[in-house]
Structures are given as C-alpha cells and as structure tokens.
Design an enzyme around this catalytic site. Structure first.
Site, short mmCIF file in Angstrom:
data_model
loop_
_atom_site.label_atom_id
_atom_site.label_comp_id
_atom_site.label_asym_id
_atom_site.label_seq_id
_atom_site.Cartn_x
_atom_site.Cartn_y
_atom_site.Cartn_z
N GLU A 184 0.06 -0.85 5.87
CA GLU A 184 1.10 -0.21 6.67
C GLU A 184 0.91 1.29 6.74
OE1 GLU A 184 4.99 1.44 7.90
OE2 GLU A 184 3.84 1.86 6.09
N ASP B 65 0.84 -1.21 0.00
CA ASP B 65 0.00 0.00 0.00
C ASP B 65 0.87 1.25 0.00
OD1 ASP B 65 0.70 -0.72 2.71
OD2 ASP B 65 -0.74 0.78 3.43
#
Length: 382
Positions: free
Chosen positions: A132, A68
C-alpha cells in the site's frame, strides 16, 4: 482471544518496509488460521498478499489493511527503536503503530470475539497487502482483480486507515478524490545564447503551458467533495551552463480530482493544451499521464449508518463522513463493493516517533466489535 496490543507489537517488530515483508504476513496468517479462517497467500511479483475468510455464506464483511510501512527516516532521531514496539506512558511507539498495524490487530481481536460468541451470521474476511505504501501495483489492485475473476462475493468492506482527525472517531472516510500524475517533456534545439536563431528554447514553451494549465479553475467542488486542484510539483531544466540554450525542459504535476472528472478526461485536456501550445514550435511536447486512482463515493445509506452507529456507541460522537485526504487502497476495493475507512487518529503517521495510545487501540477494537455485531444484525437477510 487475541490481545490487540500484543499482536500490534509483534507486527511492528517485523520491519516490513515496502516491499519487504519481514515475516509480517506470516504473523497475520497464523493468527487468522488459528481462528478458523481459510487463508490464501496471493503473491504477485515480490509482494506478499493475503485473503482470509471465515464462513462461506453471505453477507461477507471484509476488513482491508496493509502490513507494509514507510521507511523510518533518521533512526537516531526516534526516542525509541522504530521497530522495538515500546510502550511509554501508555503510548505504543513504532513504525506502523498508527498506519496501520494496530488496526489489523484490533480487527483481528474483534473477529476473535465475534467468532467465539457465534456472532458471525455470514462471513468475515481479511484482505491484507504488503504494497500500500509503495507503487501499489502488485498489492490490493491485483488481489481485487483476482477475486473478481473468481466471483468472490464481498458485500461490504472496512479499511483500517487512520481516518480520525483530531479525536478518535471524529471522522470516517466514505470516498476519496482521484489522483493523476503527469510528466511533461518539451524538447527543443540546444544552442548558444548569443545565436538564438540557431536554437529552439523549450523553457518558454513549458512555462506558457504550465501557466495555461494552472489558470484553469477545474470546478467548484462536488457534493461531499472539495474542489479539484492542480499542483505543479517539479520543474527541471538539466542545464549547468550560463551561455547555453537548453535542449530539454521537464515538469511534473499532480491533480487531485472529484467526481466531476475522470483521469482520462483530465489527461486528454492536458494533451490538448500541449498540442495547442506546440503549434508553431519546432520541437516536441510529450505528455505522459499516470492515473493512480479515480474519485469515488460510498453514498450514505444502511452501511455507512452501521459504521457511524458503531463509532457513536463506543466513542460517544457522530463521525463526520469525509472524502478528504490522499488516496488509499479503497480506490481498488470499491470495484468489488461499497467501502468505508475507519481507524485511529492519524497525526503521527509517517513521522519520527509514530505512536498510538494503547487506550485508543483498544477503543478501536471495541468499535470494530460493535461494528461486526451491528453489521450482521442489519444485513442478516442479504
């Protein structure tokens, strides 16, 4: 063999802005499955995660990373499309080029060479999350909890966060400070400013409490760590009138702390100061702490020696073993095993025109190749 640059481009072209996956995890899974890794998708909530392992014996060297990325911001301000993955004058431009799709690709490329050469004398694994950059509740934290319940043995872990400071290989992270966010809401009694005896103003109470908290010196530092620091990040009094004593005053603060403290200890300290300040006040003070990570340190030893030696072999410098910076998913992984972070220079991460030199990505791949080789030489009897 895997081409690290082409794989990085492919990953960047999947616009996986948290919590969207946009096919990024499929790319990683397909790549690793092609190398013979046993892949497990572990979806929690809307977040895609992946644990993949090559081999069944120990030791198990794990690489952890995230697919991400943060939002692009002003897309028009980018010199190239944020998800085009264009190479301009030897530099790869795109969201995730530094943080940290390139590191995933570099370790996958290094793993492909190690597998082909028969140098995996134990197991290699990947722990990849899509959460994250977000709230991090359904990503690495939950994967680690699941693996722990299954008694999955991970011996050591390398996280591919961009840890280099000025020059590639000048720094690796062997620990991180903890982090706690605290919301404080002081509720009094709203009233007319001309009749203060009929009201109870929460603002002076909040200001005194914040000043009391700010004035305390938390510590002098800790071996390998800088001093802990408390920062007031927000003060809000939702009052638009000039002749009204407000009924509520709110604040938010963050503490980055070293191993002198735990999140719970700091929360109790703030709650105690709030209780003391609230004596004689007719209103209420609510303290809501949220601990996002505890401080940790991977002590210097054989594992940190292997990582530092791999950097020295390829980059020609001895990296600083640092604990600076913010938090990372290493704070969750350390519950399973010793963890070290090693990646690119992080100057452009989260910025417009995030970019990484192609040569630096290939250098990171070479370091990872050497790290894998050195690791199984050093820990072959575990």
């Amino acid at each position: 063999m895997i081409d690290a640059i082409n794989l990085t481009k492919e990953l960047i072209r999947a616009p996986s802005v948290t919590p969207a996956d946009a096919g990024a995890m499929d790319i990683v899974e397909k790549t690793l499955a092609g190398l013979g890794f046993a892949c497990r998708r572990m979806k929690f909530g809307e977040i895609e995660n992946l644990y993949a392992r090559y081999g069944t014996e120990g030791p198990n060297l794990c690489f952890a990373g995230h697919t991400d990325v943060v939002p692009v911001g002003d897309a028009a301000a980018w010199s190239q499309g944020a998800f085009d993955a264009a190479v301009v004058d030897g530099v790869l431009v795109g969201r995730g080029a530094v943080d940290m799709k390139s590191a995933i690709a570099a370790f996958a490329a290094a793993a492909s060479k190690a597998v082909a050469a028969g140098k995996v004398k134990g197991s290699l694994s990947f722990l990849i999350t899509g959460d994250e950059e977000g709230v991090a509740t359904h990503g690495t934290k939950m994967v680690v909890e699941a693996l722990d319940l299954e008694d999955e043995a991970i011996t050591h872990c390398v996280v591919g966060e961009p840890t280099s400071s000025e020059t590639f290989g000048d720094m690796i992270k062997v620990g991180r400070r903890g982090s706690i966010n605290v919301d404080i809401a002081v509720t009094g009694t709203q009233g007319h400013v001309a009749y203060p005896h009929r009201a109870s103003n929460p603002v002076p109470v909040l200001l005194r409490l914040l000043l009391q908290l700010q004035e305390r010196k938390l510590d002098e530092g800790y071996p390998e760590f800088q001093p802990s620091n408390l920062e007031i990040t927000q003060i809000d009094v939702p009052n638009t009138a000039t002749n009204v004593i407000p009924g509520v005053a709110k604040a938010r603060l963050n503490i980055r702390f070293n191993p002198n403290h735990t999140g719970d200890d700091l929360a109790r300290w703030i709650e105690g100061e709030a209780e003391s300040e609230g004596r004689g006040f007719s209103g209420t003070i609510a303290v809501t702490p949220q601990i996002s990570g505890e401080a940790f340190l991977t002590e210097p030893g054989p594992f940190t020696d292997v990582v530092a030696a791999a950097v020295r072999d390829i980059a020609g410098r001895d990296p600083e073993l640092s604990t600076t910076g913010g938090t990372s998913d290493a704070r969750f992984i350390r519950a399973l095993c010793p963890v070290v972070e090693l990646g690119l220079v992080g100057k452009t991460m989260h910025q417009i025109d995030e970019a990484a030199p192609v040569a630096e990505i290939l250098q990171l791949q070479a370091v990872y190749e050497r790290l894998i080789e050195r690791y199984f030489e050093a820990f072959k009897e575990e």
